[in-house]
Design a protein around this motif. Structure first.
Motif, PDB file in Angstrom:
ATOM      1  N   ARG A  63       1.820 -12.071  14.562  1.00 41.50           N
ATOM      2  CA  ARG A  63       1.172 -13.236  14.685  1.00 41.50           C
ATOM      3  C   ARG A  63      -0.244 -13.139  14.392  1.00 41.50           C
ATOM      4  NH1 ARG A  63       3.299 -12.739  19.723  1.00 41.50           N
ATOM      5  NH2 ARG A  63       1.617 -11.820  20.777  1.00 41.50           N
ATOM      6  N   TYR A  64      -1.015 -12.041  14.256  1.00 41.82           N
ATOM      7  CA  TYR A  64      -2.284 -11.930  13.730  1.00 41.82           C
ATOM      8  C   TYR A  64      -2.282 -12.111  12.325  1.00 41.82           C
ATOM      9  CZ  TYR A  64      -6.506  -9.791  12.639  1.00 41.82           C
ATOM     10  OH  TYR A  64      -7.721  -9.356  11.777  1.00 41.82           O
ATOM     11  N   LYS A  67      -1.772 -15.577  11.268  1.00 42.08           N
ATOM     12  CA  LYS A  67      -2.936 -16.483  11.314  1.00 42.08           C
ATOM     13  C   LYS A  67      -3.852 -16.245  10.293  1.00 42.08           C
ATOM     14  CE  LYS A  67      -2.955 -17.525  16.401  1.00 42.08           C
ATOM     15  NZ  LYS A  67      -3.320 -17.088  17.627  1.00 42.08           N
ATOM     16  N   ARG A  70      -2.560 -18.076   7.220  1.00 43.33           N
ATOM     17  CA  ARG A  70      -2.614 -19.361   7.370  1.00 43.33           C
ATOM     18  C   ARG A  70      -3.949 -20.070   7.456  1.00 43.33           C
ATOM     19  NH1 ARG A  70      -1.265 -19.770  12.911  1.00 43.33           N
ATOM     20  NH2 ARG A  70       0.756 -19.116  12.239  1.00 43.33           N
ATOM     21  N   TYR A  71      -5.125 -19.110   7.465  1.00 41.24           N
ATOM     22  CA  TYR A  71      -6.411 -19.615   7.504  1.00 41.24           C
ATOM     23  C   TYR A  71      -7.175 -18.845   6.679  1.00 41.24           C
ATOM     24  CZ  TYR A  71      -5.297 -21.615  12.054  1.00 41.24           C
ATOM     25  OH  TYR A  71      -4.655 -22.835  12.905  1.00 41.24           O
TER      26      TYR A  71
END
Length: 163
Positions: A63-64, A67, A70-71
């Motif tokens: 998940r980290y 992200k 994604r960013y």
């Protein structure tokens, strides 16, 4: 407000490689969890607790990293002698004439052992926008010091490393 983190294409690809490696590891952890669960009483099953913890850690890391990708704001460095993300900088510390070489990268890529410093670090921030021959003052937590930029070269061009 969404905050995007600058990084090189090389760093972005490295995050993708780590994600793929973790995804390949996931089935083995799921199998270990299933095998530990089959051993019986879960309240006193250390193997089950360890397998569950390992799987949670892997999922959290996925998940980290997702992200981070994604960013990500991928920065393409210019082919100029100005210090920016994606460049390698050779500097001389003016107090002791020690010479070091650093790669300027985004925060997610920073790794001092590999000579990769973030553009947001005190040294990285002080070097940004300067050229060879410039002497800059670094506002470090232990006090200011000065460095002189000796050379600036393009480190990463797309996925390739320029040596």
């Amino acid at each position: 407000m969404v905050y995007y983190e600058q990084m090189t294409q090389h760093g972005f690809d490295a995050l993708g490689d780590e994600i793929e490696a973790l995804k390949k590891k996931r089935p083995g952890l799921i199998k270990a969890l299933q095998e530990a669960r089959a051993l019986g009483d879960l309240s006193e099953n250390a193997e089950y607790s360890a397998a569950k913890r390992d799987l949670r850690h892997l999922e959290s890391r996925l998940r980290y990293l997702g992200k981070q990708r994604r960013y990500a704001d991928i920065v393409t460095p210019s082919d100029t002698p100005v210090v920016e993300i994606g460049k390698t900088v050779e500097i001389r510390f003016t107090d002791d004439d020690d010479v070091d070489t650093y790669h300027i990268v985004g925060k997610p890529e920073a790794d001092l052992d590999a000579q990769k410093i973030s553009q947001a670090s005190p040294l990285g921030a002080a070097l940004l926008g300067h050229k060879p021959g410039d002497t800059v003052t670094v506002d470090a937590p232990n006090g200011p010091y000065a460095v002189t930029i000796l050379h600036v070269v393009l480190t990463y061009s797309g996925n390739q490393r320029a040596d």
